[in-house]
Each structure stands twice: as structure tokens, then as C-alpha cells.
Write a protein that holds these residues in place. Structure first.
Motif, PDB file in Angstrom:
ATOM      1  N   GLY A  15       0.821  -1.208   0.000  1.00 20.06           N
ATOM      2  CA  GLY A  15       0.000   0.000   0.000  1.00 20.06           C
ATOM      3  C   GLY A  15       0.852   1.254   0.000  1.00 20.06           C
ATOM      4  N   PHE A  16       1.905   1.212   0.780  1.00 19.35           N
ATOM      5  CA  PHE A  16       2.842   2.332   0.828  1.00 19.35           C
ATOM      6  C   PHE A  16       3.528   2.530  -0.512  1.00 19.35           C
ATOM      7  N   SER A  17       4.047   1.441  -1.067  1.00 23.94           N
ATOM      8  CA  SER A  17       4.780   1.572  -2.331  1.00 23.94           C
ATOM      9  C   SER A  17       3.869   2.016  -3.470  1.00 23.94           C
ATOM     10  N   ASP A  18       2.631   1.534  -3.498  1.00 23.00           N
ATOM     11  CA  ASP A  18       1.692   1.984  -4.532  1.00 23.00           C
ATOM     12  C   ASP A  18       1.461   3.483  -4.440  1.00 23.00           C
ATOM     13  N   ALA A  19       1.338   3.990  -3.221  1.00 23.43           N
ATOM     14  CA  ALA A  19       1.078   5.417  -3.040  1.00 23.43           C
ATOM     15  C   ALA A  19       2.293   6.276  -3.357  1.00 23.43           C
ATOM     16  N   MET A  20       3.491   5.725  -3.154  1.00 23.44           N
ATOM     17  CA  MET A  20       4.695   6.538  -3.277  1.00 23.44           C
ATOM     18  C   MET A  20       5.431   6.365  -4.599  1.00 23.44           C
ATOM     19  N   ARG A  21       4.914   5.495  -5.482  1.00 21.50           N
ATOM     20  CA  ARG A  21       5.534   5.391  -6.807  1.00 21.50           C
ATOM     21  C   ARG A  21       5.480   6.742  -7.513  1.00 21.50           C
ATOM     22  N   GLY A  22       6.451   6.999  -8.356  1.00 19.37           N
ATOM     23  CA  GLY A  22       6.448   8.239  -9.118  1.00 19.37           C
ATOM     24  C   GLY A  22       7.236   8.088 -10.394  1.00 19.37           C
ATOM     25  N   ASP A  23       7.416   9.210 -11.069  1.00 21.78           N
ATOM     26  CA  ASP A  23       8.206   9.198 -12.306  1.00 21.78           C
ATOM     27  C   ASP A  23       9.256  10.288 -12.260  1.00 21.78           C
ATOM     28  N   GLY A  24       9.869  10.438 -11.085  1.00 25.14           N
ATOM     29  CA  GLY A  24      10.982  11.368 -10.947  1.00 25.14           C
ATOM     30  C   GLY A  24      10.711  12.587 -10.096  1.00 25.14           C
ATOM     31  N   GLN A  25       9.538  12.671  -9.456  1.00 22.09           N
ATOM     32  CA  GLN A  25       9.252  13.826  -8.609  1.00 22.09           C
ATOM     33  C   GLN A  25      10.269  13.884  -7.455  1.00 22.09           C
ATOM     34  N   THR A  26      10.719  15.089  -7.118  1.00 19.01           N
ATOM     35  CA  THR A  26      11.777  15.238  -6.123  1.00 19.01           C
ATOM     36  C   THR A  26      11.351  16.134  -4.973  1.00 19.01           C
ATOM     37  N   LEU A  27      11.834  15.750  -3.774  1.00 17.77           N
ATOM     38  CA  LEU A  27      11.602  16.537  -2.562  1.00 17.77           C
ATOM     39  C   LEU A  27      12.944  16.750  -1.878  1.00 17.77           C
ATOM     40  N   HIS A  28      13.162  17.963  -1.423  1.00 16.79           N
ATOM     41  CA  HIS A  28      14.430  18.299  -0.789  1.00 16.79           C
ATOM     42  C   HIS A  28      14.159  18.776   0.634  1.00 16.79           C
ATOM     43  N   PHE A  29      14.852  18.180   1.598  1.00 17.05           N
ATOM     44  CA  PHE A  29      14.738  18.564   2.995  1.00 17.05           C
ATOM     45  C   PHE A  29      16.088  19.093   3.456  1.00 17.05           C
ATOM     46  N   HIS A  30      16.089  20.256   4.096  1.00 17.35           N
ATOM     47  CA  HIS A  30      17.344  20.935   4.413  1.00 17.35           C
ATOM     48  C   HIS A  30      17.294  21.471   5.836  1.00 17.35           C
ATOM     49  N   ALA A  31      18.153  20.934   6.712  1.00 20.48           N
ATOM     50  CA  ALA A  31      18.254  21.444   8.076  1.00 20.48           C
ATOM     51  C   ALA A  31      19.047  22.747   8.061  1.00 20.48           C
TER      52      ALA A  31
END
Length: 267
Positions: free
Chosen positions: A177-193
Motif C-alpha cells: 500500500g505504501f509503495s503503490d502510493a509513493m511510486r512516481g516518475d521522478g518527482q523530487t523533494l528536498h529537505f534541508h536542516a
């Protein structure tokens, strides 16, 4: 593209932090009402939270101490937390001490089962116990009205544990269920402390989430104090309350990530 390294502690440092975090947690919950709801874990009472923290420490102590290459014996060794909250402090500090003793007697290359899919064994569990201790202390803080504080470098290490574990091959394969929801085609997220060295780039791909420590323009970026990032990423603080965080880019992509980056247990 700039690549960064998050400073990772060694096994001894992780377990020392586990003992310290568990001690604070134990002080907070000692003698408190077992039926107190935990708002960050809506299905749990304080008794459930205490049971989870202590029994997880004990299970990992059995895995590592017994050099177990499959987990059934450790799972079968589950013992519930004491029903009397006046006994919680001693039980929690005891299970943390058991875990440290088990790790002190093991080498990092000792074969031990872990669910990551990468056969990481002892190093996996030392960091995972540490991450558990940091996040569940936040749960206790939310339930009991305590002030949650974490050194920035410790918060960065806890973020690293959360993201690495949630993007691991083992988690992807065992939680469809998690993997189905999180599949993508290259979308990126950046987290920066912003208050300690720590950057993560997550890329949603068809068959995995690729995670690296990079400074690169992404579809959405979140920047702010490491503790605020940890609480947001682990779903312990909603974005609406995370006033220290700056968001740039595709907010819907971030909302989808947070909405599905939820810990799922079970077979």
C-alpha cells in the motif's frame, strides 16, 4: 549538484543516546495516567506507548544479544509493560540497559536479522532504536504537555534514520500500500536542516524512492531547524503548526508525501 554527508554516530554513540532518551521518557511517564490519549498516535493510550517503547528495546536486545538471523524467537519473547504506571520508570530504563548491554557485546558485522533488505544487522538496529527513542519521546511530550527539545545534530541523525528506513528496499517490498502510493516518475523533494549539516533529496521512482544527500533544486523544498523537520517528516507536528519551516515549490507534492509517509506495521 553538491553532495553532502550527514554525520552518523557509531553504534556505541547511538546506544548511549537511546539510554539518555529512554531515561527522559521514563521520567515523564512515571506514575502517569495509563489511559491518557496520545494525540500523535490516535489509536494509542500512554500505556500503549510505554509498552511499545519498552518491548521494542527488549526485542532488539534479544535479536542482537542472541545473534538471531530470523526474528520469530524475539517476537515470541514479547513481555508486556507493567500494568502499574509506578513501575514504568524502572521497566523502561531496564529495557534500555538490556539493549545497550547486548550491543556492547556485539560487533557491527555480527549477523543479525533486520527488515531493511540490506542485511545491515547491528548498525541498522542501533540507529533504529535511536530513531524510535527520539520520535516516541515526542509522542510522550504531546500526550503529557512536556517541552520537546533535541540537539540539532541529534535531530539530523533521527531524520536520517526515519528517511533511510522508510525508503529502504525492505519497507518498499513489504508494504504494498505504501509503495503503490509513493511510486512516481521522478518527482523530487528536498529537505534541508538550517541549524546543523543535513540535506536529503528524495526522488519518487516507479520501483523505489531513491534517497541521497544532495543540494539540488527539487520540485518542492522544505528548510528549517532540524527538530522541526524531524517532527514534520515523522508526522508528529502538522505543517500548519511548523512555523519554523519554509516551503518552496509544489506544496501538493509535499502534502502527498506527508500523507503517505506513515509507519505501517504488520505482515
Amino acid at each position: 549538484m553538491e553532495h553532502w554527508e550527514v554525520l552518523r554516530m557509531d553504534t556505541t554513540a547511538y546506544l548511549e543516546a537511546v539510554v539518555e532518551q529512554a531515561g527522559t521518557f521514563a521520567d515523564w511517564v512515571d506514575g502517569r495516567d495509563a489511559t491518557t490519549p496520545v494525540p500523535t498516535c490516535p489509536k494509542w493510550t500512554l500505556a500503549d506507548l510505554v509498552d511499545h517503547v519498552g518491548s521494542t528495546q527488549r526485542m532488539v536486545a534479544m535479536l542482537v544479544g542472541g545473534r538471531m538471523t530470523e526474528p520469530s524467537q524475539a517476537f515470541a519473547g514479547y513481555v508486556p509493560a507493567p500494568a502499574d504506571p509506578a513501575q514504568w520508570r524502572a521497566w523502561l530504563t531496564g529495557t534500555a540497559a538490556e539493549a545497550k548491554q547486548a550491543f556492547d557485546a556485539a560487533d557491527d558485522d555480527t549477523p543479525v536479522w533486520d527488515p531493511s533488505g540490506g542485511a545491515a544487522g547491528v548498525p541498522f538496529w542501533s540507529r533504529r532504536l535511536f530513531g524510535e527513542a527520539c520520535v516516541h519521546r515526542a509522542d510522550a511530550a504531546a500526550a503529557l504537555g512536556e517541552r520537546y527539545e533535541l540537539a540539532p545534530e541529534i535531530a539530523v541523525a533521527a531524520i536520517d534514520d526515519w528517511l533511510d528506513t522508510m525508503t529502504s528496499r525492505g519497507y518498499w517490498e513489504n508494504q504494498p500500500g505504501f509503495s503503490d502510493a509513493m511510486r512516481g516518475d521522478g518527482q523530487t523533494l528536498h529537505f534541508h536542516a538550517s541549524d546543523a549539516p543535513g540535506e536529503w533529496l528524495a526522488r519518487r521512482e516507479p520501483d523505489r524512492i531513491a534517497l541521497e544527500h544532495s543540494h539540488i533544486k527539487a520540485d518542492v523544498a522544505v528548510r528549517g531547524p532540524a527538530t522541526d523537520l524531524l517532527l514534520m517528516i515523522s508526522r508528529r507536528r502538522p505543517m500548519s503548526a511548523a512555523t519554523g519551516l519554509e516551503v518552496h515549490g509544489d506544496r501538493a507534492l509535499l502534502d502527498h508525501w506527508i500523507g503517505n509517509m506513515d509507519w505501517v506495521t504488520g505482515d
